[in-house]
Write an enzyme that holds these catalytic residues in place. Structure first.
Site, PDB file in Angstrom:
ATOM      1  N   ASP A   1      21.848  -3.832 -41.080  1.00  0.00           N
ATOM      2  CA  ASP A   1      21.995  -4.700 -39.895  1.00  0.00           C
ATOM      3  C   ASP A   1      23.421  -4.842 -39.348  1.00  0.00           C
ATOM      4  OD1 ASP A   1      19.419  -5.047 -40.753  1.00  0.00           O
ATOM      5  OD2 ASP A   1      19.424  -7.211 -40.646  1.00  0.00           O
TER       6      ASP A   1
ATOM      7  N   ASP B   1      17.767  -5.150 -37.528  1.00  0.00           N
ATOM      8  CA  ASP B   1      16.923  -6.277 -37.227  1.00  0.00           C
ATOM      9  C   ASP B   1      16.389  -6.002 -35.819  1.00  0.00           C
ATOM     10  OD1 ASP B   1      16.187  -8.485 -38.681  1.00  0.00           O
ATOM     11  OD2 ASP B   1      17.726  -9.802 -37.862  1.00  0.00           O
TER      12      ASP B   1
ATOM     13  N   HIS C   1      13.777  -7.762 -33.471  1.00  0.00           N
ATOM     14  CA  HIS C   1      12.797  -8.825 -33.210  1.00  0.00           C
ATOM     15  C   HIS C   1      12.210  -8.761 -31.806  1.00  0.00           C
ATOM     16  CE1 HIS C   1      13.911 -10.806 -36.911  1.00  0.00           C
ATOM     17  NE2 HIS C   1      15.173 -10.939 -36.548  1.00  0.00           N
TER      18      HIS C   1
ATOM     19  N   HIS D   1      18.439 -13.543 -31.732  1.00  0.00           N
ATOM     20  CA  HIS D   1      19.383 -12.460 -32.047  1.00  0.00           C
ATOM     21  C   HIS D   1      18.617 -11.155 -32.210  1.00  0.00           C
ATOM     22  CE1 HIS D   1      17.874 -13.922 -35.923  1.00  0.00           C
ATOM     23  NE2 HIS D   1      17.998 -12.676 -36.335  1.00  0.00           N
TER      24      HIS D   1
ATOM     25  N   LYS E   1      13.134  -3.558 -38.750  1.00  0.00           N
ATOM     26  CA  LYS E   1      12.470  -4.669 -39.457  1.00  0.00           C
ATOM     27  C   LYS E   1      12.531  -5.948 -38.639  1.00  0.00           C
ATOM     28  CE  LYS E   1      16.660  -5.689 -41.940  1.00  0.00           C
ATOM     29  NZ  LYS E   1      16.800  -7.033 -41.381  1.00  0.00           N
TER      30      LYS E   1
ATOM     31  N   CYS F   1      20.168 -10.534 -45.340  1.00  0.00           N
ATOM     32  CA  CYS F   1      19.540  -9.212 -45.322  1.00  0.00           C
ATOM     33  C   CYS F   1      20.116  -8.259 -46.357  1.00  0.00           C
ATOM     34  CB  CYS F   1      19.576  -8.646 -43.909  1.00  0.00           C
ATOM     35  SG  CYS F   1      18.508  -9.615 -42.816  1.00  0.00           S
TER      36      CYS F   1
HETATM   37  C1  VGL Z   1      20.022 -11.949 -40.934  1.00  0.00           C
HETATM   38  C2  VGL Z   1      19.975 -14.217 -40.683  1.00  0.00           C
HETATM   39  C3  VGL Z   1      18.881 -14.125 -39.867  1.00  0.00           C
HETATM   40  C4  VGL Z   1      20.685 -10.762 -41.544  1.00  0.00           C
HETATM   41  C5  VGL Z   1      18.922 -11.839 -40.117  1.00  0.00           C
HETATM   42  O1  VGL Z   1      20.602  -9.651 -40.984  1.00  0.00           O
HETATM   43  O2  VGL Z   1      21.284 -10.935 -42.597  1.00  0.00           O
HETATM   44  N1  VGL Z   1      20.523 -13.149 -41.206  1.00  0.00           N
HETATM   45  N2  VGL Z   1      18.357 -12.941 -39.587  1.00  0.00           N
END
Ligand code: VGL
Length: 180
Positions: free
Chosen positions: A8, A46, A48, A61, A86, A127
């Protein structure tokens, strides 16, 4: 085979992003240098949907196809062989790269004879930690490159605690100097 795994490393987790780590960008040159030392370079994103239930817990985010979900400028993206997406459904928070839905990470690693995973990226407390714990559960030798990881730091000790938890679960903690 050894893989470098970048969790990420996306604009929204970098300083000025929607869910920033104070120093997330300092790991970019470290990761760039490490890339040539591995058989394969893999990354997670990430990813979403705009209406994700995950946003009940977190500011919006890494929305699919947005600037915030892109890799930051300066990262040698051309050296990344495969990206695992993911956080695509409400079935899980998608913290772990082993929850990727475009391709199953554990199967991919086994199929490609990758038995050692060297993990870097964002964020240490979420993550990165969950990916490392799942990697160990799946039986891969798992290493965490300390100066290749940064955190959100909601609390002062969060990153330190995440490293302790990963080490206790069996991860080997090292620094980029041990590899370069
Ligand atoms: C993450 C908080 C919320 C990460 C993802 O990539 O670590 N942290 N969503």
């Amino acid at each position: 085979m050894r893989a470098l795994f970048i969790v990420d490393l996306q604009n929204d987790f970098c300083p000025n992003g929607a869910l920033p780590t104070p120093k997330g960008d300092v790991i970019i040159p470290v990761i760039n240098k490490l890339m040539d030392k591995f058989d394969v370079v893999l990354a997670s994103k990430d990813w979403h949907p705009e209406d994700s239930g995950h946003f009940n817990k977190w500011p919006k985010h890494c929305i699919q196809n947005s600037y915030g979900a892109e890799f930051p400028a300066g990262l040698h993206v051309e050296k990344i062989h495969k990206i695992f997406l993911k956080g695509t459904s409400d079935k899980d928070d998608g913290y772990s790269a082993f929850e990727a839905t475009n391709e199953n990470l554990a199967e991919y690693l086994r199929k490609n004879n990758i038995d050692e995973l060297y993990v870097t990226g964002l964020t240490a407390e979420y993550c990165v930690k969950q990916t490392v714990l799942d990697s160990l559960k799946n039986g891969f030798k798992t290493f965490v490159i300390k100066d290749g990881v940064e955190g959100i730091y909601q609390n002062e000790n969060d990153v330190e605690n995440a490293f302790k938890e990963m080490e206790k679960a069996g991860a080997v903690i090292l620094t980029s100097n041990d590899i370069l």
